[in-house]
Design a protein around this motif. Sequence first.
Motif, PDB file in Angstrom:
ATOM      1  N   ARG A 149     -78.547  34.195   2.574  1.00 59.34           N
ATOM      2  CA  ARG A 149     -78.393  32.754   2.142  1.00 59.34           C
ATOM      3  C   ARG A 149     -77.104  32.201   2.643  1.00 59.34           C
ATOM      4  O   ARG A 149     -76.969  31.077   3.453  1.00 59.34           O
ATOM      5  CB  ARG A 149     -78.832  32.341   0.874  1.00 59.34           C
ATOM      6  N   ILE A 150     -75.997  32.867   2.297  1.00 62.19           N
ATOM      7  CA  ILE A 150     -74.741  32.272   2.622  1.00 62.19           C
ATOM      8  C   ILE A 150     -73.723  33.179   3.245  1.00 62.19           C
ATOM      9  O   ILE A 150     -72.625  32.933   3.884  1.00 62.19           O
ATOM     10  CB  ILE A 150     -73.868  32.207   1.180  1.00 62.19           C
ATOM     11  N   GLY A 151     -74.524  34.348   4.005  1.00 66.38           N
ATOM     12  CA  GLY A 151     -73.607  34.950   5.157  1.00 66.38           C
ATOM     13  C   GLY A 151     -72.356  35.856   4.304  1.00 66.38           C
ATOM     14  O   GLY A 151     -71.675  36.397   5.091  1.00 66.38           O
ATOM     15  N   ARG A 152     -72.709  36.206   3.083  1.00 69.33           N
ATOM     16  CA  ARG A 152     -71.653  37.172   2.446  1.00 69.33           C
ATOM     17  C   ARG A 152     -72.183  38.516   2.418  1.00 69.33           C
ATOM     18  O   ARG A 152     -72.982  38.792   2.248  1.00 69.33           O
ATOM     19  CB  ARG A 152     -71.443  36.548   1.062  1.00 69.33           C
ATOM     20  N   GLU A 153     -71.092  39.281   2.623  1.00 65.44           N
ATOM     21  CA  GLU A 153     -71.049  40.874   2.503  1.00 65.44           C
ATOM     22  C   GLU A 153     -70.334  41.431   1.474  1.00 65.44           C
ATOM     23  O   GLU A 153     -69.331  41.036   1.177  1.00 65.44           O
ATOM     24  CB  GLU A 153     -70.795  41.506   3.852  1.00 65.44           C
ATOM     25  N   THR A 154     -71.003  42.126   0.435  1.00 67.79           N
ATOM     26  CA  THR A 154     -70.235  43.277  -0.416  1.00 67.79           C
ATOM     27  C   THR A 154     -70.464  44.652   0.023  1.00 67.79           C
ATOM     28  O   THR A 154     -71.552  44.833   0.165  1.00 67.79           O
ATOM     29  CB  THR A 154     -70.535  42.532  -1.904  1.00 67.79           C
ATOM     30  N   SER A 155     -69.438  45.348  -0.560  1.00 74.55           N
ATOM     31  CA  SER A 155     -69.590  46.692  -0.003  1.00 74.55           C
ATOM     32  C   SER A 155     -69.032  47.605  -1.272  1.00 74.55           C
ATOM     33  O   SER A 155     -67.952  47.252  -1.885  1.00 74.55           O
ATOM     34  CB  SER A 155     -68.724  46.924   1.123  1.00 74.55           C
ATOM     35  N   ASP A 156     -69.716  48.766  -1.655  1.00 69.69           N
ATOM     36  CA  ASP A 156     -69.384  49.489  -2.507  1.00 69.69           C
ATOM     37  C   ASP A 156     -69.097  50.971  -1.785  1.00 69.69           C
ATOM     38  O   ASP A 156     -70.275  51.495  -1.259  1.00 69.69           O
ATOM     39  CB  ASP A 156     -70.361  49.705  -3.743  1.00 69.69           C
ATOM     40  N   ASN A 157     -68.029  51.514  -2.083  1.00 67.97           N
ATOM     41  CA  ASN A 157     -67.643  52.726  -1.565  1.00 67.97           C
ATOM     42  C   ASN A 157     -67.783  53.886  -2.437  1.00 67.97           C
ATOM     43  O   ASN A 157     -67.231  54.012  -3.354  1.00 67.97           O
ATOM     44  CB  ASN A 157     -66.173  52.767  -0.897  1.00 67.97           C
ATOM     45  N   LEU A 158     -68.903  54.710  -1.985  1.00 67.63           N
ATOM     46  CA  LEU A 158     -69.009  56.016  -2.888  1.00 67.63           C
ATOM     47  C   LEU A 158     -68.325  57.187  -2.714  1.00 67.63           C
ATOM     48  O   LEU A 158     -68.525  58.062  -3.392  1.00 67.63           O
ATOM     49  CB  LEU A 158     -70.625  56.124  -2.848  1.00 67.63           C
ATOM     50  N   GLY A 159     -67.697  57.179  -1.456  1.00 62.74           N
ATOM     51  CA  GLY A 159     -66.873  58.317  -1.140  1.00 62.74           C
ATOM     52  C   GLY A 159     -67.652  59.414  -0.538  1.00 62.74           C
ATOM     53  O   GLY A 159     -67.171  60.484  -0.241  1.00 62.74           O
ATOM     54  N   GLN A 160     -68.934  59.268  -0.481  1.00 64.72           N
ATOM     55  CA  GLN A 160     -69.959  60.429   0.127  1.00 64.72           C
ATOM     56  C   GLN A 160     -70.939  59.900   0.750  1.00 64.72           C
ATOM     57  O   GLN A 160     -71.373  58.631   0.784  1.00 64.72           O
ATOM     58  CB  GLN A 160     -70.466  61.422  -1.043  1.00 64.72           C
ATOM     59  N   PRO A 161     -71.607  60.538   2.034  1.00 65.80           N
ATOM     60  CA  PRO A 161     -72.479  59.868   2.795  1.00 65.80           C
ATOM     61  C   PRO A 161     -73.799  59.539   1.996  1.00 65.80           C
ATOM     62  O   PRO A 161     -74.137  60.370   1.176  1.00 65.80           O
ATOM     63  CB  PRO A 161     -72.925  61.010   3.753  1.00 65.80           C
ATOM     64  N   VAL A 162     -74.401  58.399   2.118  1.00 70.77           N
ATOM     65  CA  VAL A 162     -75.411  58.031   1.456  1.00 70.77           C
ATOM     66  C   VAL A 162     -76.745  58.094   2.362  1.00 70.77           C
ATOM     67  O   VAL A 162     -77.052  57.614   3.293  1.00 70.77           O
ATOM     68  CB  VAL A 162     -75.296  56.536   1.005  1.00 70.77           C
ATOM     69  N   ASN A 163     -77.677  59.022   1.690  1.00 72.15           N
ATOM     70  CA  ASN A 163     -78.937  59.357   2.358  1.00 72.15           C
ATOM     71  C   ASN A 163     -79.964  58.189   1.913  1.00 72.15           C
ATOM     72  O   ASN A 163     -80.686  58.133   2.754  1.00 72.15           O
ATOM     73  CB  ASN A 163     -79.143  60.865   1.746  1.00 72.15           C
ATOM     74  N   CYS A 164     -80.261  57.915   0.855  1.00 65.20           N
ATOM     75  CA  CYS A 164     -81.102  56.997   0.343  1.00 65.20           C
ATOM     76  C   CYS A 164     -80.742  56.019  -0.728  1.00 65.20           C
ATOM     77  O   CYS A 164     -79.765  56.750  -1.576  1.00 65.20           O
ATOM     78  CB  CYS A 164     -82.395  57.478   0.108  1.00 65.20           C
ATOM     79  N   ILE A 165     -81.312  55.012  -0.881  1.00 65.62           N
ATOM     80  CA  ILE A 165     -81.087  54.023  -2.001  1.00 65.62           C
ATOM     81  C   ILE A 165     -82.320  53.696  -2.509  1.00 65.62           C
ATOM     82  O   ILE A 165     -83.338  53.541  -1.831  1.00 65.62           O
ATOM     83  CB  ILE A 165     -80.237  52.919  -1.526  1.00 65.62           C
ATOM     84  N   SER A 166     -82.550  53.074  -3.784  1.00 66.00           N
ATOM     85  CA  SER A 166     -83.621  52.576  -4.423  1.00 66.00           C
ATOM     86  C   SER A 166     -83.041  51.446  -5.450  1.00 66.00           C
ATOM     87  O   SER A 166     -82.088  51.800  -6.163  1.00 66.00           O
ATOM     88  CB  SER A 166     -84.389  53.747  -5.107  1.00 66.00           C
ATOM     89  N   MET A 167     -83.671  50.483  -5.794  1.00 61.00           N
ATOM     90  CA  MET A 167     -83.221  49.517  -6.563  1.00 61.00           C
ATOM     91  C   MET A 167     -84.129  49.813  -8.133  1.00 61.00           C
ATOM     92  O   MET A 167     -85.438  50.157  -7.901  1.00 61.00           O
ATOM     93  CB  MET A 167     -83.647  48.227  -6.013  1.00 61.00           C
ATOM     94  N   SER A 168     -83.434  49.397  -9.159  1.00 60.47           N
ATOM     95  CA  SER A 168     -84.232  49.427 -10.502  1.00 60.47           C
ATOM     96  C   SER A 168     -85.018  48.354 -10.295  1.00 60.47           C
ATOM     97  O   SER A 168     -85.130  47.154  -9.672  1.00 60.47           O
ATOM     98  CB  SER A 168     -83.108  49.232 -11.393  1.00 60.47           C
ATOM     99  N   ASN A 169     -86.113  48.267 -11.278  1.00 54.92           N
ATOM    100  CA  ASN A 169     -87.258  47.344 -11.371  1.00 54.92           C
ATOM    101  C   ASN A 169     -86.657  45.922 -11.601  1.00 54.92           C
ATOM    102  O   ASN A 169     -87.413  45.115 -11.232  1.00 54.92           O
ATOM    103  CB  ASN A 169     -88.161  47.826 -12.408  1.00 54.92           C
ATOM    104  N   ASP A 170     -85.547  45.845 -12.270  1.00 62.07           N
ATOM    105  CA  ASP A 170     -85.035  44.571 -12.964  1.00 62.07           C
ATOM    106  C   ASP A 170     -84.212  43.890 -11.941  1.00 62.07           C
ATOM    107  O   ASP A 170     -83.564  42.888 -11.902  1.00 62.07           O
ATOM    108  CB  ASP A 170     -84.461  44.528 -14.118  1.00 62.07           C
ATOM    109  N   GLY A 171     -83.955  44.823 -10.839  1.00 61.09           N
ATOM    110  CA  GLY A 171     -83.026  44.526  -9.511  1.00 61.09           C
ATOM    111  C   GLY A 171     -81.553  44.435 -10.182  1.00 61.09           C
ATOM    112  O   GLY A 171     -80.689  43.859  -9.222  1.00 61.09           O
TER     113      GLY A 171
END
Length: 242
Positions: free
Chosen positions: A174-196
């Motif tokens: 909507r607003i063209g904004r990016e946020t980034s969280d650095n985990l320090g390790q390669p990320v293979n997969c992600i999943s969102m919780s039911n409540d988001g």
Amino acid sequence: MSVEDLPRKEVNVLKGHEGAVLSARFNADGNYCLSCGKDRTIRLWNPHRGIHIKTYKSHGREVRDVHVTSDNSKLCSCGGDRQIFYWDVATGRVIRKFRGHDGEVNAVKFNEYSSVVVSAGYDQSLRSWDCRSHSTEPMQIIDTFSDSVMFVCLTNTEIIGGSDDGTVRTFDIRIGRETSDNLGQPVNCISMSNDGNCILAGCLDSTLRLLDRSTGESLQEYKGHTNKMHRSCQDSGLITQW
């Protein structure tokens, strides 16, 4: 649901793939599942009865991911041939092929309305494709990652990508904004919780990390499994239902 309610034994083993299974997904109501793999096929199953229903063939290389619309009428798939295929489930016909990634495509996801497909690629980009248009060009390209994008999640207003560069990046469209969280390790997969509110990220150091989406704070880490491959769901070509 308590720990005691969790499944402890397999119900069915679905056999048919001629090689490693790279992804398996249930449909929205959980009555069917789709699998894809090294044998370049997508397979539709009734997992509760252990029945193979249909095979979809058109990819020229391994199929790495598959996703189905909420009404079960269409599916999308991607893989080593650098293309995203948009299928009619009933006929098995390829409606459209989306081309544009400069490398293998690792993951695909429909938006809530099944009008857009978002793909994650080895070329360090996320790309959005319009299923309603006859255009094969991407609507949007997000290329701020510095390594392969392995997985993608969607909300009504956001695209979330997990990458081998160790980041989970959220893009507010909507607003063209990016946020980034650095985990320090390669990320293979992600999943969102039911409540988001949370993201669960599977990393190459055999750790699952639970993140608060609003703050980026690490809420918990889960260890116990061993993952030394970029696709932790690879196995001998079987899908096991628990």
